[in-house]
Write an enzyme that holds these catalytic residues in place. Structure first.
Site, mmCIF file in Angstrom:
data_model
loop_
_atom_site.group_PDB
_atom_site.id
_atom_site.type_symbol
_atom_site.label_atom_id
_atom_site.label_comp_id
_atom_site.label_asym_id
_atom_site.label_seq_id
_atom_site.Cartn_x
_atom_site.Cartn_y
_atom_site.Cartn_z
ATOM 1 N N CYS A 113 0.843 -1.192 0.000
ATOM 2 C CA CYS A 113 0.000 0.000 0.000
ATOM 3 C C CYS A 113 0.884 1.250 0.000
ATOM 4 O O CYS A 113 1.768 1.389 0.851
ATOM 5 C CB CYS A 113 -0.898 -0.015 1.235
ATOM 6 S SG CYS A 113 -1.742 1.540 1.548
ATOM 7 N N GLU A 114 0.646 2.145 -0.947
ATOM 8 C CA GLU A 114 1.495 3.327 -1.050
ATOM 9 C C GLU A 114 1.194 4.383 0.010
ATOM 10 O O GLU A 114 1.934 5.348 0.158
ATOM 11 C CB GLU A 114 1.391 3.951 -2.439
ATOM 12 C CG GLU A 114 0.068 4.584 -2.773
ATOM 13 C CD GLU A 114 0.037 5.136 -4.197
ATOM 14 O OE1 GLU A 114 -0.639 6.156 -4.397
ATOM 15 O OE2 GLU A 114 0.671 4.559 -5.091
ATOM 16 N N HIS A 115 0.114 4.203 0.771
ATOM 17 C CA HIS A 115 -0.238 5.186 1.787
ATOM 18 C C HIS A 115 0.455 4.928 3.126
ATOM 19 O O HIS A 115 0.760 5.878 3.851
ATOM 20 C CB HIS A 115 -1.760 5.192 2.004
ATOM 21 C CG HIS A 115 -2.525 5.517 0.760
ATOM 22 N ND1 HIS A 115 -3.697 4.885 0.413
ATOM 23 C CD2 HIS A 115 -2.277 6.395 -0.226
ATOM 24 C CE1 HIS A 115 -4.135 5.361 -0.731
ATOM 25 N NE2 HIS A 115 -3.295 6.284 -1.146
ATOM 26 N N HIS A 116 0.691 3.644 3.452
ATOM 27 C CA HIS A 116 1.340 3.316 4.718
ATOM 28 C C HIS A 116 2.521 2.366 4.550
ATOM 29 O O HIS A 116 3.154 1.983 5.532
ATOM 30 C CB HIS A 116 0.332 2.682 5.690
ATOM 31 C CG HIS A 116 -0.768 3.593 6.114
ATOM 32 N ND1 HIS A 116 -1.965 3.675 5.448
ATOM 33 C CD2 HIS A 116 -0.837 4.492 7.137
ATOM 34 C CE1 HIS A 116 -2.751 4.566 6.045
ATOM 35 N NE2 HIS A 116 -2.098 5.082 7.060
ATOM 36 N N GLN A 154 -4.947 -0.509 -4.989
ATOM 37 C CA GLN A 154 -5.474 -1.694 -5.660
ATOM 38 C C GLN A 154 -6.207 -1.359 -6.952
ATOM 39 O O GLN A 154 -6.159 -2.117 -7.922
ATOM 40 C CB GLN A 154 -6.395 -2.468 -4.708
ATOM 41 C CG GLN A 154 -6.806 -3.836 -5.232
ATOM 42 C CD GLN A 154 -7.571 -4.638 -4.207
ATOM 43 O OE1 GLN A 154 -7.215 -4.639 -3.028
ATOM 44 N NE2 GLN A 154 -8.609 -5.316 -4.624
ATOM 45 N N HIS A 182 -5.714 -5.621 2.994
ATOM 46 C CA HIS A 182 -4.772 -4.528 3.160
ATOM 47 C C HIS A 182 -4.395 -4.446 4.634
ATOM 48 O O HIS A 182 -5.251 -4.204 5.483
ATOM 49 C CB HIS A 182 -5.401 -3.203 2.725
ATOM 50 C CG HIS A 182 -5.684 -3.127 1.252
ATOM 51 N ND1 HIS A 182 -5.193 -2.120 0.450
ATOM 52 C CD2 HIS A 182 -6.405 -3.932 0.429
ATOM 53 C CE1 HIS A 182 -5.592 -2.313 -0.792
ATOM 54 N NE2 HIS A 182 -6.335 -3.396 -0.828
ATOM 55 N N CYS A 184 -2.922 -2.185 6.104
ATOM 56 C CA CYS A 184 -3.157 -0.855 6.670
ATOM 57 C C CYS A 184 -4.544 -0.775 7.291
ATOM 58 O O CYS A 184 -4.806 0.086 8.143
ATOM 59 C CB CYS A 184 -2.985 0.226 5.611
ATOM 60 S SG CYS A 184 -4.048 0.045 4.168
#
Length: 225
Positions: A113-116, A154, A182, A184
């Site tokens: 996941c590119e956010h976390h 995703q 995920h 996250c």
């Protein structure tokens, strides 16, 4: 893309999911540094993070962690950022005139996941309707793996897989569904370990409800050996 309510168990994405373009956001100088140079820089950054957290990097268990993490980032879990690692998807003439749907299901997905920067783990299901060309089955798995090995959302991953196969096969008749957990969501924040995320991308004939239904029925088959 949200599934219609009559398509059984496939649910939509949450409203708070953030997306950008279908292309992975990369700077123009993304490949200016060599892999070894990137590893040296990341190693120092990881060491700084660990020291800031108060960890003692003189401990035998921790001393090698910065280097291990840096190598993992560059050569493994983010290896799909390197265009030289893009799989060559050779196609073959459809000499046997197979004109029905071909489905490759339960392809393992390991992404991040590119956010976390936490893992995304799940399964991808791909289908295409052959015209003049077919592609080797393992290449479908390799395409998923290549685009998964980068910081991702995703939705983008699903689109990238379909776009790549459409280009390789020279047809719009490609579909992909990904069902993934995920971490996250599962291991932090709400910590809901049961939920998963389903995304889809339907091209060409798969926009027709009957064709889409056939594909979804195939991926629900319980294949055992």
């Amino acid at each position: 893309m949200k599934f219609d309510s009559n398509l059984d168990d496939f649910d939509a994405l949450g409203e708070e999911h953030i997306g950008t373009s279908e292309n992975t956001p990369l700077r123009n100088d993304a490949f200016k540094l060599s892999n070894d140079e990137k590893i040296d820089i990341i190693k120092d950054d990881v060491r700084h993070i660990m020291e800031t957290l108060g960890l003692d990097l003189t401990d035998d268990s921790l001393s090698g962690t910065p280097n291990r993490v840096a190598k993992m980032f560059v050569k493994e879990i983010f290896g799909g950022l390197d265009p030289s690692k893009k799989p060559s998807a050779s196609t073959f003439d459809n000499k046997y005139k197979y004109g029905e749907m071909l489905v490759e299901k339960n392809i393992t997905v390991y992404s991040t996941c590119e956010h976390h920067l936490l893992p995304i783990v799940g399964r991808a299901h791909i289908a295409y309707i052959a015209n003049g060309s077919v592609v080797g089955l393992s290449k479908m798995n390799r395409i998923v793996d290549y685009y998964a090995k980068r910081p991702q959302v995703q939705e983008r991953l699903t689109i990238q897989v379909v776009r790549e196969l459409q280009e390789v096969l020279g047809t719009k008749d490609v579909a992909c569904v990904i069902d993934a957990k995920h971490l996250c969501v599962n291991s932090r924040g709400i910590r809901d370990i049961e939920s998963s995320t389903v995304t889809s991308e339907f091209g060409g004939k798969f926009k027709d409800m009957a064709t889409r239904r056939e594909f979804l029925d195939y991926i629900k088959l319980d294949t055992q050996f």
